[in-house]
Design a protein around this motif. Sequence first.
Motif, PDB file in Angstrom:
ATOM      1  N   LEU A 226       0.828  -1.210   0.000  1.00 31.25           N
ATOM      2  CA  LEU A 226       0.000   0.000   0.000  1.00 31.25           C
ATOM      3  C   LEU A 226       0.859   1.254   0.000  1.00 31.25           C
ATOM      4  CD1 LEU A 226      -2.937  -0.877   2.419  1.00 31.25           C
ATOM      5  CD2 LEU A 226      -2.700  -1.305  -0.031  1.00 31.25           C
ATOM      6  N   HIS A 227       2.173   1.083   0.140  1.00 30.47           N
ATOM      7  CA  HIS A 227       3.064   2.260   0.219  1.00 30.47           C
ATOM      8  C   HIS A 227       4.111   2.100  -0.887  1.00 30.47           C
ATOM      9  CE1 HIS A 227       5.080   5.622   1.904  1.00 30.47           C
ATOM     10  NE2 HIS A 227       5.538   5.123   3.035  1.00 30.47           N
TER      11      HIS A 227
ATOM     12  N   ALA B 247       3.982  -0.421  -3.887  1.00 36.75           N
ATOM     13  CA  ALA B 247       2.917  -0.335  -4.899  1.00 36.75           C
ATOM     14  C   ALA B 247       3.479  -0.342  -6.320  1.00 36.75           C
ATOM     15  CB  ALA B 247       2.083   0.930  -4.673  1.00 36.75           C
TER      16      ALA B 247
ATOM     17  N   VAL C 233     -12.003  -4.757 -10.887  1.00 37.51           N
ATOM     18  CA  VAL C 233     -11.561  -3.932  -9.748  1.00 37.51           C
ATOM     19  C   VAL C 233     -12.791  -3.377  -9.034  1.00 37.51           C
ATOM     20  CG1 VAL C 233     -10.423  -1.751  -9.093  1.00 37.51           C
ATOM     21  CG2 VAL C 233      -9.296  -3.311 -10.701  1.00 37.51           C
TER      22      VAL C 233
ATOM     23  N   LEU D 272      -6.920  -1.118  -7.944  1.00 36.09           N
ATOM     24  CA  LEU D 272      -6.157  -0.665  -9.103  1.00 36.09           C
ATOM     25  C   LEU D 272      -4.866  -0.068  -8.546  1.00 36.09           C
ATOM     26  CD1 LEU D 272      -5.749  -0.038 -12.014  1.00 36.09           C
ATOM     27  CD2 LEU D 272      -7.440   1.769 -11.861  1.00 36.09           C
ATOM     28  N   MET D 273      -3.782  -0.831  -8.623  1.00 34.19           N
ATOM     29  CA  MET D 273      -2.536  -0.403  -7.993  1.00 34.19           C
ATOM     30  C   MET D 273      -1.969   0.809  -8.730  1.00 34.19           C
ATOM     31  SD  MET D 273      -2.703  -2.363  -5.553  1.00 34.19           S
ATOM     32  CE  MET D 273      -1.247  -1.968  -4.616  1.00 34.19           C
TER      33      MET D 273
ATOM     34  N   PHE E 193      -3.089   3.736  -8.164  1.00 41.73           N
ATOM     35  CA  PHE E 193      -4.200   4.696  -8.188  1.00 41.73           C
ATOM     36  C   PHE E 193      -4.628   5.003  -6.766  1.00 41.73           C
ATOM     37  CE2 PHE E 193      -6.832   6.102 -11.855  1.00 41.73           C
ATOM     38  CZ  PHE E 193      -5.909   5.841 -12.853  1.00 41.73           C
ATOM     39  N   GLY E 194      -5.040   6.242  -6.538  1.00 40.85           N
ATOM     40  CA  GLY E 194      -5.556   6.628  -5.237  1.00 40.85           C
ATOM     41  C   GLY E 194      -4.444   7.068  -4.310  1.00 40.85           C
ATOM     42  N   HIS E 195      -4.794   7.912  -3.385  1.00 39.97           N
ATOM     43  CA  HIS E 195      -3.816   8.405  -2.424  1.00 39.97           C
ATOM     44  C   HIS E 195      -4.561   8.952  -1.218  1.00 39.97           C
ATOM     45  CE1 HIS E 195      -0.411  10.653  -0.794  1.00 39.97           C
ATOM     46  NE2 HIS E 195       0.329   9.846  -1.522  1.00 39.97           N
ATOM     47  N   ARG E 196      -3.974   8.764  -0.040  1.00 40.87           N
ATOM     48  CA  ARG E 196      -4.616   9.290   1.166  1.00 40.87           C
ATOM     49  C   ARG E 196      -4.740  10.803   1.115  1.00 40.87           C
ATOM     50  NH1 ARG E 196      -4.819   7.511   6.314  1.00 40.87           N
ATOM     51  NH2 ARG E 196      -5.796   5.724   5.365  1.00 40.87           N
TER      52      ARG E 196
ATOM     53  N   LYS F 219      -6.236  14.187  -3.765  1.00 33.76           N
ATOM     54  CA  LYS F 219      -7.572  13.911  -4.290  1.00 33.76           C
ATOM     55  C   LYS F 219      -7.681  14.573  -5.659  1.00 33.76           C
ATOM     56  CE  LYS F 219      -8.328  11.549  -0.683  1.00 33.76           C
ATOM     57  NZ  LYS F 219      -8.037  10.109  -0.791  1.00 33.76           N
TER      58      LYS F 219
ATOM     59  N   TYR G  65     -16.826   5.294 -10.887  1.00 34.91           N
ATOM     60  CA  TYR G  65     -16.305   4.729  -9.635  1.00 34.91           C
ATOM     61  C   TYR G  65     -15.062   5.507  -9.192  1.00 34.91           C
ATOM     62  CZ  TYR G  65     -14.039   1.404  -6.436  1.00 34.91           C
ATOM     63  OH  TYR G  65     -13.439   0.824  -5.343  1.00 34.91           O
TER      64      TYR G  65
ATOM     65  N   LEU H 248     -10.012   9.135  -7.356  1.00 37.77           N
ATOM     66  CA  LEU H 248      -8.852   8.248  -7.476  1.00 37.77           C
ATOM     67  C   LEU H 248      -8.112   8.573  -8.769  1.00 37.77           C
ATOM     68  CD1 LEU H 248     -10.675   4.937  -6.446  1.00 37.77           C
ATOM     69  CD2 LEU H 248      -9.169   6.320  -5.011  1.00 37.77           C
TER      70      LEU H 248
ATOM     71  N   ASP I  11       3.444   5.983  -8.134  1.00 39.37           N
ATOM     72  CA  ASP I  11       3.894   4.635  -8.475  1.00 39.37           C
ATOM     73  C   ASP I  11       3.333   4.110  -9.791  1.00 39.37           C
ATOM     74  OD1 ASP I  11       5.522   4.137  -6.265  1.00 39.37           O
ATOM     75  OD2 ASP I  11       3.758   3.845  -5.011  1.00 39.37           O
TER      76      ASP I  11
HETATM   77  N1  CMC Z   1      -8.510   0.914  -6.552  1.00 36.25           N
HETATM   78  C1  CMC Z   1      -9.834   0.742  -6.344  1.00 36.25           C
HETATM   79  N2  CMC Z   1     -10.501   1.345  -5.341  1.00 36.25           N
HETATM   80  C2  CMC Z   1      -9.821   2.140  -4.529  1.00 36.25           C
HETATM   81  C3  CMC Z   1      -8.419   2.350  -4.679  1.00 36.25           C
HETATM   82  C4  CMC Z   1      -7.772   1.716  -5.747  1.00 36.25           C
HETATM   83  N3  CMC Z   1      -6.471   1.886  -5.954  1.00 36.25           N
HETATM   84  N4  CMC Z   1      -7.993   3.189  -3.710  1.00 36.25           N
HETATM   85  C5  CMC Z   1      -9.064   3.476  -2.972  1.00 36.25           C
HETATM   86  N5  CMC Z   1     -10.161   2.851  -3.457  1.00 36.25           N
HETATM   87  C6  CMC Z   1     -11.538   2.979  -2.971  1.00 36.25           C
HETATM   88  C7  CMC Z   1     -11.734   2.183  -1.701  1.00 36.25           C
HETATM   89  O1  CMC Z   1     -12.159   0.877  -1.953  1.00 36.25           O
HETATM   90  C8  CMC Z   1     -12.777   3.014  -1.000  1.00 36.25           C
HETATM   91  O2  CMC Z   1     -14.019   2.744  -1.609  1.00 36.25           O
HETATM   92  P1  CMC Z   1     -15.366   2.687  -0.727  1.00 36.25           P
HETATM   93  O3  CMC Z   1     -15.546   4.083  -0.234  1.00 36.25           O
HETATM   94  O4  CMC Z   1     -16.416   2.236  -1.666  1.00 36.25           O
HETATM   95  O5  CMC Z   1     -15.102   1.724   0.383  1.00 36.25           O
HETATM   96  C9  CMC Z   1     -12.410   4.447  -1.367  1.00 36.25           C
HETATM   97  O6  CMC Z   1     -11.728   4.349  -2.621  1.00 36.25           O
HETATM   98  C10 CMC Z   1     -11.504   5.130  -0.338  1.00 36.25           C
HETATM   99  O7  CMC Z   1     -10.368   4.302  -0.139  1.00 36.25           O
HETATM  100  P2  CMC Z   1      -9.573   4.203   1.235  1.00 36.25           P
HETATM  101  O8  CMC Z   1      -8.971   2.844   1.345  1.00 36.25           O
HETATM  102  O9  CMC Z   1     -10.438   4.672   2.348  1.00 36.25           O
HETATM  103  O10 CMC Z   1      -8.445   5.274   0.987  1.00 36.25           O
HETATM  104  P3  CMC Z   1      -7.127   5.414   1.823  1.00 36.25           P
HETATM  105  O11 CMC Z   1      -6.824   6.857   1.867  1.00 36.25           O
HETATM  106  O12 CMC Z   1      -7.223   4.696   3.126  1.00 36.25           O
HETATM  107  O13 CMC Z   1      -6.060   4.632   0.937  1.00 36.25           O
HETATM  108  C11 CMC Z   1      -4.346   4.123  -0.588  1.00 36.25           C
HETATM  109  C12 CMC Z   1      -5.083   5.246   0.170  1.00 36.25           C
HETATM  110  C13 CMC Z   1      -3.148   4.744  -1.315  1.00 36.25           C
HETATM  111  C14 CMC Z   1      -3.822   3.084   0.428  1.00 36.25           C
HETATM  112  C15 CMC Z   1      -5.324   3.461  -1.585  1.00 36.25           C
HETATM  113  O14 CMC Z   1      -5.791   4.417  -2.515  1.00 36.25           O
HETATM  114  C16 CMC Z   1      -4.718   2.268  -2.300  1.00 36.25           C
HETATM  115  O15 CMC Z   1      -4.726   1.152  -1.763  1.00 36.25           O
HETATM  116  N6  CMC Z   1      -4.154   2.471  -3.537  1.00 36.25           N
HETATM  117  C17 CMC Z   1      -3.486   1.391  -4.233  1.00 36.25           C
HETATM  118  C18 CMC Z   1      -2.086   1.217  -3.687  1.00 36.25           C
HETATM  119  C19 CMC Z   1      -1.157   2.312  -4.134  1.00 36.25           C
HETATM  120  O16 CMC Z   1      -1.101   2.672  -5.299  1.00 36.25           O
HETATM  121  N7  CMC Z   1      -0.368   2.837  -3.181  1.00 36.25           N
HETATM  122  C20 CMC Z   1       0.634   3.869  -3.454  1.00 36.25           C
HETATM  123  C21 CMC Z   1       0.311   5.151  -2.764  1.00 36.25           C
HETATM  124  S1  CMC Z   1       1.307   6.516  -3.354  1.00 36.25           S
HETATM  125  C22 CMC Z   1       2.927   6.157  -2.916  1.00 36.25           C
HETATM  126  C23 CMC Z   1       3.124   5.950  -1.465  1.00 36.25           C
HETATM  127  O17 CMC Z   1       2.542   6.612  -0.614  1.00 36.25           O
HETATM  128  O18 CMC Z   1       3.943   5.098  -1.149  1.00 36.25           O
END
Ligand code: CMC
Length: 431
Positions: A274-275, A278, A302, A310-311, A313-316, A319, A360, A366, A371
Amino acid sequence: MAEDTLTITDNRTGETYEVPISYGTYPDYGAAIPAGDLRKIKTSDDDFGLITYDPGYTNTGSCKSSITFVDGGRGILRYRGYPIDQLVKKSTYLETAYLLLNGDRPDQQQLDDWVHNITMHTMLNESIKKVIDAFNYDAHPMGMMVGTLGVLSTFYPNAKDIFDEETRTRQIWRLIAKMPTIAAYAYRHRRGLPYVLPDNELSYTGNFLNMLFKVTELKYEPDPVLERALEVLFILHADHEQNCSTSAMRNVGSSHSDPYVAVAGAAAALYGPLHGGANEAVLRMLNGIGSVKNVPSFVEEVKSGEAGRLMGFGHRVYKSYDPRATLIKEVAHQVFEVTGVSPLLEIAVELERVALEDDYFVERKLYPNVDFYSGIIYQAMGFPTAMFPVLFAIPRVSGWLSQWQEMLLDEDQRIARPRQVYTGHDVRDFE
Ligand code: CMC
């Protein structure tokens, strides 16, 4: 006139409390109340008082910091006030590392000294080779890196003297200098190749390429485009304020352990998919999709939860489009001119297009993160997938160390020790 305070009414008791609101550089970004003041809110004298419940620290400020500014809504990233795109265009990784650690850009003499001091610490003690030799031939390089960083702590016992500025600075030089050497040794161990000593006539990234890829030539000459591409990738990955691994660095360091074990802890946090893991996961995902025609069905999987996330994609925090992803996309084109285009690029571009048009992903804001494209570049440059998180860790060490040093010198900081909301049994007898 409006006051910078918050008035809270506890409806359990009818009592009213006033807590101050403090600000950082921007009044509309990072206004905060002291969590400790909530403890005054009690139902009786015996009541412990209120705490906040915040799993994953999604809305908790753990420190004041003047290093990196990220505004995820507006897609802004700045180191010490400098926009990331300007640093990428005009700076080097080592100058950026100096900036992060010292707060301002170095003058020419400071920069020369800084580069010299780091270059003079690139070698590893010979015994480290035995440590790396002890790992299995197929050991993950990130595991080797985490382990070796822990071992380095035993080589420099005086590193524990963390409040002595000179000692601290020496460990900072060592860690920034030795990360590429550890990474290259881990890579060559897996390939059964002899270790290559650092070449101090080369740049930081040029020498890294030398230690990785030198074969029998007397002098390795890095390709200038690839050398600069790595420089850009290292600048982009150098810091990202209070992310998971940086928080791990601050947490481990808050118990006053030495910087080697703290960096090992931070690297361990970075390893997860997740960090920093990815980018590795993105490559596996793109390989799994296999062809552009499979993209729409993969996106559906997905969304329905069958294919995981979807690896890339998305970030804490972001937005909107991650500014690092925009800059990495530019680097990708420069690298492919040298290496030839990766067949995975076509799949990645289509995946991005389809996802960004899909409700979605739009509704959840997202976007591609740092990465999404970095792995394709690393693969084109000849790095095996398992090396990707290591390539993230090398430059991030300057960010970890900057944040660690800031934490040590911050009088507000104490050992990290969160509270919990206990939900277990009430007392019961053991019969
Ligand atoms: N693909 C599909 N759905 C997603 C994704 C994704 N990559 N990321 C978030 N969502 C959905 C998630 O399922 C949730 O949906 P719902 O509201 O219906 O339950 C919503 O979006 C919010 O997701 P969250 O898990 O609450 O968000 P988060 O802020 O806790 O997570 C994240 C952030 C980066 C862990 C997450 O977006 C993720 O797992 N991304 C894929 C892994 C990735 O690419 N990580 C690299 C991050 S950037 C580099 C780094 O920091 O190291």
